[in-house]
Design a protein around this motif. Structure first.
Motif, PDB file in Angstrom:
ATOM      1  N   GLU A 105       0.849  -1.194   0.000  1.00 15.98           N
ATOM      2  CA  GLU A 105       0.000   0.000   0.000  1.00 15.98           C
ATOM      3  C   GLU A 105       0.889   1.250   0.000  1.00 15.98           C
ATOM      4  O   GLU A 105       0.935   2.033   0.957  1.00 15.98           O
ATOM      5  N   HIS A 108       0.606   5.131   1.360  1.00 15.94           N
ATOM      6  CA  HIS A 108       0.821   5.506   2.758  1.00 15.94           C
ATOM      7  C   HIS A 108       2.245   6.015   2.985  1.00 15.94           C
ATOM      8  O   HIS A 108       2.457   7.006   3.695  1.00 15.94           O
ATOM      9  N   HIS A 111       2.559   9.430   1.462  1.00 19.46           N
ATOM     10  CA  HIS A 111       1.966  10.443   2.336  1.00 19.46           C
ATOM     11  C   HIS A 111       2.873  10.726   3.527  1.00 19.46           C
ATOM     12  O   HIS A 111       3.051  11.884   3.935  1.00 19.46           O
ATOM     13  N   LEU A 112       3.444   9.688   4.082  1.00 20.97           N
ATOM     14  CA  LEU A 112       4.334   9.865   5.228  1.00 20.97           C
ATOM     15  C   LEU A 112       5.500  10.779   4.882  1.00 20.97           C
ATOM     16  O   LEU A 112       5.811  11.717   5.631  1.00 20.97           O
ATOM     17  N   PHE A 240       1.187   2.942  12.591  1.00 19.44           N
ATOM     18  CA  PHE A 240       0.660   2.125  11.493  1.00 19.44           C
ATOM     19  C   PHE A 240      -0.048   0.927  12.111  1.00 19.44           C
ATOM     20  O   PHE A 240       0.556   0.150  12.868  1.00 19.44           O
ATOM     21  N   ARG A 242      -2.252  -1.573  10.130  1.00 21.18           N
ATOM     22  CA  ARG A 242      -2.820  -1.853   8.816  1.00 21.18           C
ATOM     23  C   ARG A 242      -3.101  -3.339   8.625  1.00 21.18           C
ATOM     24  O   ARG A 242      -2.288  -4.187   8.973  1.00 21.18           O
ATOM     25  N   TYR A 269      -0.166  10.998  13.477  1.00 19.21           N
ATOM     26  CA  TYR A 269      -0.841  10.370  12.344  1.00 19.21           C
ATOM     27  C   TYR A 269      -1.083   8.878  12.581  1.00 19.21           C
ATOM     28  O   TYR A 269      -0.207   8.162  13.069  1.00 19.21           O
ATOM     29  N   TYR A 271      -2.352   5.428  10.486  1.00 17.13           N
ATOM     30  CA  TYR A 271      -2.559   4.811   9.170  1.00 17.13           C
ATOM     31  C   TYR A 271      -3.216   3.442   9.369  1.00 17.13           C
ATOM     32  O   TYR A 271      -2.717   2.611  10.130  1.00 17.13           O
ATOM     33  N   HIS A 274      -6.016  -0.129   3.548  1.00 19.70           N
ATOM     34  CA  HIS A 274      -6.921   0.404   2.526  1.00 19.70           C
ATOM     35  C   HIS A 274      -8.277  -0.283   2.523  1.00 19.70           C
ATOM     36  O   HIS A 274      -9.264   0.281   2.039  1.00 19.70           O
ATOM     37  N   GLN A 287      -9.884  12.821   9.137  1.00 20.59           N
ATOM     38  CA  GLN A 287      -9.284  12.172   7.973  1.00 20.59           C
ATOM     39  C   GLN A 287      -8.535  13.209   7.143  1.00 20.59           C
ATOM     40  O   GLN A 287      -9.066  14.273   6.827  1.00 20.59           O
ATOM     41  N   THR A 291      -7.583   6.584   4.226  1.00 23.29           N
ATOM     42  CA  THR A 291      -7.185   5.730   5.336  1.00 23.29           C
ATOM     43  C   THR A 291      -6.003   6.295   6.130  1.00 23.29           C
ATOM     44  O   THR A 291      -5.235   5.548   6.748  1.00 23.29           O
ATOM     45  N   VAL A 292      -5.888   7.613   6.155  1.00 22.31           N
ATOM     46  CA  VAL A 292      -4.896   8.307   6.974  1.00 22.31           C
ATOM     47  C   VAL A 292      -5.624   9.321   7.846  1.00 22.31           C
ATOM     48  O   VAL A 292      -6.444  10.105   7.344  1.00 22.31           O
TER      49      VAL A 292
END
Length: 296
Positions: A105, A108, A111-112, A240, A242, A269, A271, A274, A287, A291-292
């Motif tokens: 995924e 993520h 985005h990080l 995380f 996930r 944050y 995570y 998905h 959000q 999914t973050v």
């Protein structure tokens, strides 16, 4: 396990044993229900009847170690003779699913690096605590280390440490070694491989090892997300969690997510996978991407 719970499992186990002879090596319905209830109580993992064959196949790995001839005898050992106290960790090890990949995924991790890390640095965090809460054999925490180390090298900081936890002792043992097949490392781009992956002198070995400087940034520990509280030290800037919530029912999901948010700093944050959602839960997050979520 308290005395009442032990008595309940024992009574059900006696009934399951009585049905065993008519069912060959397969679990009796009562023994399956008994195991499914115990697995849920211990780990939060749902075990529907559709997974009975899978459960039977995995539990056969333990028969020789325990010294019994069949699955129902294994249940008898667990619930009639007190074996559950020493066998619980091994039982959970064989029933947990540990699918993992490097850069799984990937949005993520994008985005990080592009959003979360610059924001946390702007918030004034000079040392980050990052938690991979269902780390499996280590691909996720080592991927996190690669991404964060890239950011640190480009920005002169911040310092960071990664905590990687899992319910399974077997996968943690593998993760600590940091050795992976060359096929598994394929999602890591060439430049990162040069920096963070050690190739063997003999290419025919078909395996690589994560560089010691990254392994030093990751600490591994066993943790059960079903625990009433998480003893992970100071609050985290990034968590995380996930592709583990999907194994829990809604009630368990909310409890786990609430505890995770309790361990997250304001502005930190979270995570999730998905295929997972936190819709309908009263959590102190907003959000910020698919999914973050960021704690408010």
């Amino acid at each position: 396990m308290n005395a009442l719970a032990s008595k309940t499992y024992a009574t059900a186990g006696q009934e399951g044993r009585m049905m065993a002879s008519a069912l060959g090596d397969g679990l009796s319905p009562r023994n399956f229900d008994l195991l499914a209830r115990y697995i849920y109580d211990y780990s939060g993992i749902k075990m529907p009847i559709t997974k009975k064959t899978m459960l039977e196949g995995r539990l056969r790995r333990r028969l020789r170690f325990v010294g019994v001839d069949g699955l129902n005898q294994y249940c008898d050992y667990l619930f009639q003779h007190g074996g559950i106290e020493s066998e619980a960790i091994h039982l959970i090890d064989v029933v947990t699913t540990n699918k993992t990949d490097f850069f799984r995924e990937p949005t993520h991790f994008d985005h990080l690096s592009r959003k979360a890390l610059p924001d946390l640095l702007a918030q004034g965090h000079r040392r980050l605590r990052v938690w991979s809460s269902a780390c499996s054999i280590g691909a996720e925490p080592y991927t996190l280390a690669m991404v964060i180390e890239d950011f640190v090298q480009a920005n002169g900081g911040p310092d960071y440490a990664i905590l990687a936890t899992d319910l399974s002792t077997d996968v943690l043992r593998v993760a600590k070694r940091g050795i992976f097949s060359t096929a598994m490392i394929e999602p890591v781009d060439r430049e990162r491989r040069k920096r963070y992956v050690m190739e063997p002198r003999d290419p025919g070995r078909g395996e690589v090892r994560i560089h010691p400087k990254l392994r030093a940034k990751v600490g591994f520990a066993r943790l059960n997300l079903m625990d009433a509280s998480y003893g992970v030290g100071d609050p985290m800037q990034v968590i995380f969690c996930r592709n583990v919530l999907i194994y829990f029912d809604k009630k368990t999901q909310e409890k786990v997510l609430t505890r995770l948010c309790d361990r997250l700093v304001p502005g930190g944050y979270l995570y999730v996978g998905h295929s997972e959602t936190i819709t309908g839960f009263a959590l102190p997050v907003r959000q910020v991407a698919n999914t973050v979520f960021q704690k408010v």
